[in-house]
Design a protein around this motif. Sequence first.
Motif, PDB file in Angstrom:
ATOM      1  N   LYS A 283      19.602  -6.994  18.793  1.00 38.31           N
ATOM      2  CA  LYS A 283      19.870  -8.403  19.058  1.00 38.31           C
ATOM      3  C   LYS A 283      19.773  -8.667  20.550  1.00 38.31           C
ATOM      4  CE  LYS A 283      22.843 -12.091  17.581  1.00 38.31           C
ATOM      5  NZ  LYS A 283      23.802 -12.490  16.596  1.00 38.31           N
ATOM      6  N   LEU A 284      19.050  -9.729  20.902  1.00 34.46           N
ATOM      7  CA  LEU A 284      18.972 -10.153  22.294  1.00 34.46           C
ATOM      8  C   LEU A 284      19.886 -11.352  22.475  1.00 34.46           C
ATOM      9  CD1 LEU A 284      15.141 -10.043  23.100  1.00 34.46           C
ATOM     10  CD2 LEU A 284      16.852  -8.288  23.497  1.00 34.46           C
ATOM     11  N   GLY A 285      20.633 -11.344  23.565  1.00 38.27           N
ATOM     12  CA  GLY A 285      21.507 -12.466  23.876  1.00 38.27           C
ATOM     13  C   GLY A 285      20.907 -13.318  24.981  1.00 38.27           C
ATOM     14  N   GLU A 286      21.592 -14.397  25.295  1.00 44.17           N
ATOM     15  CA  GLU A 286      21.116 -15.311  26.335  1.00 44.17           C
ATOM     16  C   GLU A 286      20.886 -14.590  27.660  1.00 44.17           C
ATOM     17  OE1 GLU A 286      22.675 -19.328  28.604  1.00 44.17           O
ATOM     18  OE2 GLU A 286      23.498 -18.854  26.633  1.00 44.17           O
ATOM     19  N   ALA A 287      21.795 -13.701  28.010  1.00 46.32           N
ATOM     20  CA  ALA A 287      21.685 -12.968  29.274  1.00 46.32           C
ATOM     21  C   ALA A 287      20.428 -12.096  29.318  1.00 46.32           C
ATOM     22  CB  ALA A 287      22.919 -12.109  29.493  1.00 46.32           C
ATOM     23  N   ASP A 288      19.994 -11.603  28.163  1.00 48.36           N
ATOM     24  CA  ASP A 288      18.800 -10.764  28.106  1.00 48.36           C
ATOM     25  C   ASP A 288      17.542 -11.535  28.502  1.00 48.36           C
ATOM     26  OD1 ASP A 288      20.022  -8.322  27.193  1.00 48.36           O
ATOM     27  OD2 ASP A 288      20.221  -9.264  25.223  1.00 48.36           O
ATOM     28  N   PHE A 289      17.520 -12.824  28.227  1.00 47.73           N
ATOM     29  CA  PHE A 289      16.329 -13.626  28.511  1.00 47.73           C
ATOM     30  C   PHE A 289      16.251 -14.072  29.976  1.00 47.73           C
ATOM     31  CE2 PHE A 289      16.472 -14.104  23.894  1.00 47.73           C
ATOM     32  CZ  PHE A 289      15.132 -13.919  23.576  1.00 47.73           C
ATOM     33  N   LYS A 290      17.350 -13.987  30.705  1.00 45.17           N
ATOM     34  CA  LYS A 290      17.377 -14.478  32.087  1.00 45.17           C
ATOM     35  C   LYS A 290      16.402 -13.733  32.995  1.00 45.17           C
ATOM     36  CE  LYS A 290      21.840 -16.593  31.975  1.00 45.17           C
ATOM     37  NZ  LYS A 290      23.172 -16.717  32.457  1.00 45.17           N
ATOM     38  N   ASN A 291      16.236 -12.434  32.787  1.00 51.00           N
ATOM     39  CA  ASN A 291      15.371 -11.636  33.658  1.00 51.00           C
ATOM     40  C   ASN A 291      13.968 -11.442  33.096  1.00 51.00           C
ATOM     41  OD1 ASN A 291      17.413 -11.273  35.585  1.00 51.00           O
ATOM     42  ND2 ASN A 291      18.281  -9.596  34.402  1.00 51.00           N
ATOM     43  N   ILE A 292      13.661 -12.101  32.003  1.00 54.71           N
ATOM     44  CA  ILE A 292      12.336 -11.969  31.412  1.00 54.71           C
ATOM     45  C   ILE A 292      11.414 -13.020  32.027  1.00 54.71           C
ATOM     46  CG2 ILE A 292      10.984 -12.200  29.294  1.00 54.71           C
ATOM     47  CD1 ILE A 292      13.416 -11.063  27.780  1.00 54.71           C
ATOM     48  N   VAL A 293      10.389 -12.538  32.727  1.00 56.48           N
ATOM     49  CA  VAL A 293       9.414 -13.436  33.350  1.00 56.48           C
ATOM     50  C   VAL A 293       8.069 -13.314  32.641  1.00 56.48           C
ATOM     51  CG1 VAL A 293       8.177 -13.996  35.487  1.00 56.48           C
ATOM     52  CG2 VAL A 293      10.587 -13.317  35.579  1.00 56.48           C
ATOM     53  N   THR A 294       7.652 -12.083  32.390  1.00 54.06           N
ATOM     54  CA  THR A 294       6.348 -11.832  31.766  1.00 54.06           C
ATOM     55  C   THR A 294       6.527 -11.252  30.367  1.00 54.06           C
ATOM     56  OG1 THR A 294       6.224  -9.560  32.576  1.00 54.06           O
ATOM     57  CG2 THR A 294       5.349 -11.296  34.031  1.00 54.06           C
ATOM     58  N   PHE A 295       5.441 -11.201  29.630  1.00 46.40           N
ATOM     59  CA  PHE A 295       5.493 -10.564  28.313  1.00 46.40           C
ATOM     60  C   PHE A 295       5.836  -9.087  28.455  1.00 46.40           C
ATOM     61  CE2 PHE A 295       3.348 -14.404  27.090  1.00 46.40           C
ATOM     62  CZ  PHE A 295       3.805 -14.632  25.808  1.00 46.40           C
ATOM     63  N   ASP A 296       5.376  -8.446  29.533  1.00 48.37           N
ATOM     64  CA  ASP A 296       5.707  -7.048  29.765  1.00 48.37           C
ATOM     65  C   ASP A 296       7.220  -6.871  29.897  1.00 48.37           C
ATOM     66  OD1 ASP A 296       4.654  -4.332  30.181  1.00 48.37           O
ATOM     67  OD2 ASP A 296       5.559  -4.542  32.172  1.00 48.37           O
TER      68      ASP A 296
END
Length: 84
Positions: A56-69
Motif C-alpha cells: 500500500k502506498l500512502g500520501e507521503a509516498d507520492f510526495k517524492n515521486i517525480v518520474t516514472f522511475d
Amino acid sequence: MERKKIIATVNDFLVNEFEVDSDEISNEANFKKTLGLDSLDYIDLVVVIESNFGVKLGEADFKNIVTFDDFYSKIEHKIAEKNA
C-alpha cells in the motif's frame, strides 16, 4: 519481484485502467504531469497497486515521486520491505 516485472505490470494497468498513452510512459517522464490524476484517481491507483503487488502506498509516498522511475522504485522498495 524483479524490476522488469514491476515496470511491465505498472505500465499495463496505467494504459488499460487509467487510459494513459503508452508512448508517454518512460522512466524520465514526469509522473504527475503525464498521468494528470485527480485525488479520486490516486485512490484508484493505490487500490490497483495493492491488488497487483500486495503493498500500500500512502500520501507521503507520492510526495517524492517525480518520474516514472521514482514510482517503480517506490513500489520495488515497498515490496522489498514487505518481504524482509
